[in-house]
Design an enzyme around this catalytic site. Sequence first.
Site, PDB file in Angstrom:
ATOM      1  N   LYS A  88      60.751 -11.689   2.013  1.00  0.00           N
ATOM      2  CA  LYS A  88      59.838 -10.838   1.242  1.00  0.00           C
ATOM      3  C   LYS A  88      59.894  -9.408   1.787  1.00  0.00           C
ATOM      4  O   LYS A  88      59.863  -9.193   3.005  1.00  0.00           O
ATOM      5  CB  LYS A  88      58.417 -11.398   1.342  1.00  0.00           C
ATOM      6  CG  LYS A  88      57.392 -10.695   0.452  1.00  0.00           C
ATOM      7  CD  LYS A  88      56.046 -11.421   0.539  1.00  0.00           C
ATOM      8  CE  LYS A  88      54.995 -10.793  -0.372  1.00  0.00           C
ATOM      9  NZ  LYS A  88      53.697 -11.510  -0.300  1.00  0.00           N
ATOM     10  N   SER A 163      51.484 -12.648  -4.603  1.00  0.00           N
ATOM     11  CA  SER A 163      52.344 -11.485  -4.651  1.00  0.00           C
ATOM     12  C   SER A 163      53.805 -11.805  -4.340  1.00  0.00           C
ATOM     13  O   SER A 163      54.692 -11.005  -4.600  1.00  0.00           O
ATOM     14  CB  SER A 163      51.831 -10.439  -3.656  1.00  0.00           C
ATOM     15  OG  SER A 163      51.941 -10.929  -2.307  1.00  0.00           O
ATOM     16  N   SER A 187      49.139 -15.770  -1.757  1.00  0.00           N
ATOM     17  CA  SER A 187      50.406 -15.195  -2.210  1.00  0.00           C
ATOM     18  C   SER A 187      51.652 -15.980  -1.838  1.00  0.00           C
ATOM     19  O   SER A 187      52.749 -15.641  -2.281  1.00  0.00           O
ATOM     20  CB  SER A 187      50.545 -13.753  -1.698  1.00  0.00           C
ATOM     21  OG  SER A 187      49.598 -12.929  -2.327  1.00  0.00           O
TER      22      SER A 187
END
Length: 493
Positions: A88, A163, A187
């Site tokens: 990420k 997210s 997330s």
Amino acid sequence: MADYTIPAEGLTSLPAHVLAEKIQAGEVTSREVTQAFLDRIAEIDETIGAFLHVGAEEALKTADEVDAAVKAGEAPASPLAGVPLALKDLFVTTDAPTTAASKMLEGYMSPYDATIVTKIREAGIPILGKTNLDEFAMGSSTENSAYKVTRNPHDLDRTPGGSGGGTAAALAAGQAPLGIGTDTGGSIREPASLTGTVGVKPTYGAVSRYGMIANASSLDQCGPCANNVLDTALLHEVIAGHDEFDATSVDREVSSVVEAAKQGASGDLTGVKVGRVKQFGGEGTQAGVAEAVDKAIAQLESQGAEIVEVDCPNFAHVMGAYYLIQTSEVSSNLARFDGMRYGQRVGDDGKHSAEEVMALTRGEGFGDEVKRRVILGTYALSVGYYDAYYLQAQRIRTLVAQDFGKAFEQVDIIAGPATPTTAFKLGDKVDDPLAMYNFDLFTLPLNLAGLPGMSVPAGTAADTGLPVGLQLIAPAFADERLYRVAAAFEARR
């Protein structure tokens, strides 16, 4: 847009632990495995939008180092050595830009690596690239990225969640066998649920946050993601552990999550007490999700688990408490991005004061959702409102933790839905912040209490045909319970 069919063939269809075994046995090289995933990314990522940066050269260099070690007969650096990973884009790296999916950090190159990046490198795991997210990890759909929208591989018209939608989509689309995400209010678990993958939020303090760009410091936690429970456990043990550079890191032995996953693979849950939270479900929960979760819990019972209803009355106040605390910490953490210390600079032409440069920079550098949360948090912390809002939210946080404490006096683990619905269509909630925030209802309590949680695939919803995630919750530093129950559930599906 037509549905996207996920093929299952070749190296990109194999579990990470199988790939690792083949690499160590000399049946295939890490370069071949890594190149297969790079080819897969090149083939489909224009459609999926999972990656913000692909580091082919760097990944293949690591792969070659692993292959050289295998050829020399050296012991593997880790059980996952040679198997590539998607990271990420919220972790700083020296060899790739770190943007947090924000224009504020466009092109930023870090002078140091995040601690978990260092651990990943030391484990011999090639990093394929940096994945998309909601800007500064604020959102539940990965539509708030400043650069692109990520699509759910199961239906390109729908969100992969947020997210960390980029990492989850990459796993679901066969672009990576392993991934790293972050979880401030769900997330990791929400994208895992919506894409049919496995995602774990470890106990707060069990994995270093050093070098992870902060959203809300008392809530943020990074964690492992994969397509099955054992792979997730193997990655968990790579990244977990105390870090002297992180003041929130807890110095204690890492849970034996791999052993727990292997134990759970027998499918036997005799003697395990599983709690169902009275407040989870009901109005607002999609019928297909409720049905899938009911079936999943019935399956746990058929495997020997005892199902116990637990009452957590203060969960009714979680939403307000979480968003007051989260936005307040966002206001504080993002103050540094002002055009003076970090990030881009706008209006520095000699015609504007320092205050004007800061305002112009933040106005252009931040997206709407980030601005909304900064404003809300600044208001909550302002003179005259701190006691009425922020302090009250912290009191609710304590009550939520107490609810969990009482529940775990009765049960070993809690099971329930990870999300109230399956993946929603892109655009459906982006202009309705409250609807987007409400999507986090089942994941937020864990972050307030600092507990570990996991989303494990529980099949598909009968009314949409889309993936549903079963959320498992364990007491603090009992992360191994997640893996034992999840592996047992997975083994009987």
